[in-house]
Design an enzyme around this catalytic site. Structure first.
Site, PDB file in Angstrom:
ATOM      1  N   THR A 265       0.838  -1.195   0.000  1.00  0.00           N
ATOM      2  CA  THR A 265       0.000   0.000   0.000  1.00  0.00           C
ATOM      3  C   THR A 265       0.875   1.248   0.000  1.00  0.00           C
ATOM      4  OG1 THR A 265      -1.907   1.036   1.040  1.00  0.00           O
ATOM      5  CG2 THR A 265      -0.377  -0.066   2.529  1.00  0.00           C
ATOM      6  N   LYS A 269       3.781   1.413  -3.705  1.00  0.00           N
ATOM      7  CA  LYS A 269       3.273   0.647  -4.855  1.00  0.00           C
ATOM      8  C   LYS A 269       4.190   0.730  -6.089  1.00  0.00           C
ATOM      9  CE  LYS A 269      -1.544   0.520  -3.498  1.00  0.00           C
ATOM     10  NZ  LYS A 269      -2.953   0.729  -3.818  1.00  0.00           N
ATOM     11  N   GLY A 433     -16.334   2.567  -1.828  1.00  0.00           N
ATOM     12  CA  GLY A 433     -14.944   2.091  -1.870  1.00  0.00           C
ATOM     13  C   GLY A 433     -14.801   0.673  -1.336  1.00  0.00           C
TER      14      GLY A 433
END
Ligand code: NAP
Length: 463
Positions: A265, A269, A433
């Site tokens: 994360t 990335k 989300g």
């Protein structure tokens, strides 16, 4: 003890090694190919020849579903790993050992003992093609790997029994890893669990670690979700937080711990890419970001599953006109997903130059946030973090939201953002989300373990 399941391509020694491990452990030995022959009263070449591969796979699935749940050594056919239902049955309360060998060795072994062809190709080409086609599945099936190219079945079997006793991580490495995790950022209950896994007398030397790599990442719901899934599917794994400002430190700890994989994360990335041995060329390479690393047989392979989490909920809106708000890491995956769905995409960002760079990579239009009204989109995807903090403004005004529009907010904390609330009031179709989180996590779990978790189960676990 537990079930020990051997998988791998034909000619890697699953049956020979399996039989010796069964003798050494005094467990019963089962071979799924033999069970298929017993069940049908026919040889496997006959089933392939007369009924075709599809029928063979159906019987194979039935045999795997009916395998005893008690301790045993099980050798499986080379293609079982491609079916997620097989993986769910085989993986439960089992240790999966992948046997592999180089192309020359397999060719030489299969030339001596022919099996039914899987393609119309010459033997060597068939082996290379099928190994490549199944590579991701084998990686997902492997708790542990043994290269049998230059080892005898007896030596490979001794390695397996050694694994059962001692695992793969020496005590010194476990102690050092514990120092890494004792940062004060991991909740005390979770740290206590890590101490039982990594301490001097581990409760089970075969428990493998994996986790989320980020800085900060203490907010990640990954540990909660993955550990619940391990429980659900009977997997001897533990998922934790690999939180550190230095990615090199995280990768070092993960490799020394023989970790199974990492979810990556912010802010790593892109930074993770040079640490990988391989990258999925279909999506991760084009997006330029990796959120999933699978460690298998000494190789670290990177994938991007974020785009799948964006694509899936929008699949029925192929060809629509879309606005993507934001041009950061999540936006790159979203742009890939929207263009994959052949949408007419305009990327709008606070810093328009960044929208331009991203738009040029994916053949989209671009502009500043102020250009929204000129586009008149059917679909809006918010990839800015606006909505995470209570004091945040919404990325769009109420009068910019209309019935008939689909609004997808990638922000998932809070689960219902002010943008989603406003879009609902305006009569828009909304996607939260959490749907992206579920879609990307589902694909991650499939890449790590070959099991396809129903989205509904993930929704329930996240409640
Ligand atoms: P990022 O790389 O930092 O990019 C953030 C983007 O938002 C940039 O384009 C930035 O514009 C823009 N932005 C930031 N603050 C803004 C503000 N106050 N007003 C207007 N625009 C602003 O972040 P990311 O990794 O793409 O993540 C973005 C969001 O996606 C996060 O909130 C995260 O929660 C969410 N996400 C969700 C999932 C999921 O599974 N649901 C997965 C990944 C990410 P500038 O270029 O001008 O700085």
């Amino acid at each position: 003890m537990r079930r020990i399941v051997f998988c791998g391509f034909r000619g890697t020694g699953k049956t020979e090694v399996g039989k010796i491990v069964a003798e050494l452990t005094t467990l019963p030995f089962l071979d799924t190919d033999q069970l298929i022959e017993q069940k049908t009263g026919r040889s496997i070449p006959d089933i392939f020849h007369e009924d075709g591969e599809e029928r063979f796979r159906t019987v194979e699935r039935e045999v795997i579903e009916g395998l005893p749940k008690s301790d045993a050594v099980i050798s499986t056919g080379g293609g079982v790993v491609t079916d997620p239902a097989n993986m769910e049955h085989l993986r439960r309360d089992s240790l999966m050992v992948l046997l592999y060998a180089d192309l020359d060795t397999i060719e030489e072994r299969l030339a001596r003992k022919p099996r039914p062809p899987l393609t119309g190709l010459p033997l060597r080409e068939e082996i290379a093609t099928m190994m490549e086609r199944r590579r991701q599945h084998y990686q997902a099936a492997a708790d542990f790997c043994i290269d049998t190219s230059r080892t005898t079945p007896a030596a490979a079997a001794v390695r397996v029994t050694g694994l059962l006793r001692e695992g793969t991580v020496p005590a010194k490495e476990r102690r050092e890893a514990l120092r890494f995790f004792r940062t004060g950022r991991i909740p005390p209950k979770c740290l206590a669990r890590l101490e039982t896994i990594l301490g001097d007398n581990p409760a089970d030397p075969l428990t493998r670690l994996m986790g989320v790599a980020g800085y900060p990442c203490a907010h990640s719901r990954g540990p909660f979700l993955f550990n619940a899934l391990f429980n659900e599917y009977g997997l001897d794994y533990h998922y934790t937080w690999f939180e550190d400002p230095e990615l090199a430190e995280i990768v070092d700890v993960a490799r020394h711990l023989d970790a199974r994989g990492l979810s990556v994360t912010i802010p790593f990335k892109q930074e993770i890419i040079p640490f990988l041995d391989e990258i999925d060329e279909h999506a991760a390479e084009q997006i330029g970001a990796v959120n999933t690393v699978v460690f298998s047989c000494g190789t670290a392979r990177g994938y991007n599953t974020d785009w799948i989490g964006v694509r899936k909920p929008l699949v029925d809106l192929k060809g629509s006109k879309a606005v993507l708000l934001g041009a950061g890491g999540a936006a790159a995956g979203a742009a890939f997903a929207l263009t994959d769905l052949e949408m007419d995409v305009t990327i709008l960002n606070r810093t328009p130059e960044k929208a331009k760079v991203l738009a040029e990579r994916f053949g989209c239009k671009w502009g500043g946030l102020g250009n929204f009204d000129t586009v008149k989109p059917d679909v809006v995807v918010n990839s800015t973090p606006l909505g995470m903090k209570s004091e945040d403004q919404k990325p769009l005004r109420d009068d910019q939201l209309h019935a008939g529009m689909t609004v997808f907010d990638l922000v998932y904390t809070p689960p219902v953002t002010p943008l989603i609330e406003a879009a609902r009031r305006a009569g828009c179709k909304t996607i939260t989300g959490t749907e992206m989180f579920i879609g990307q996590a589902r694909e991650q779990f499939y890449l790590f373990f070959g099991i396809d978790v129903p989205a509904e189960k993930l929704r329930e676990l996240l409640k």
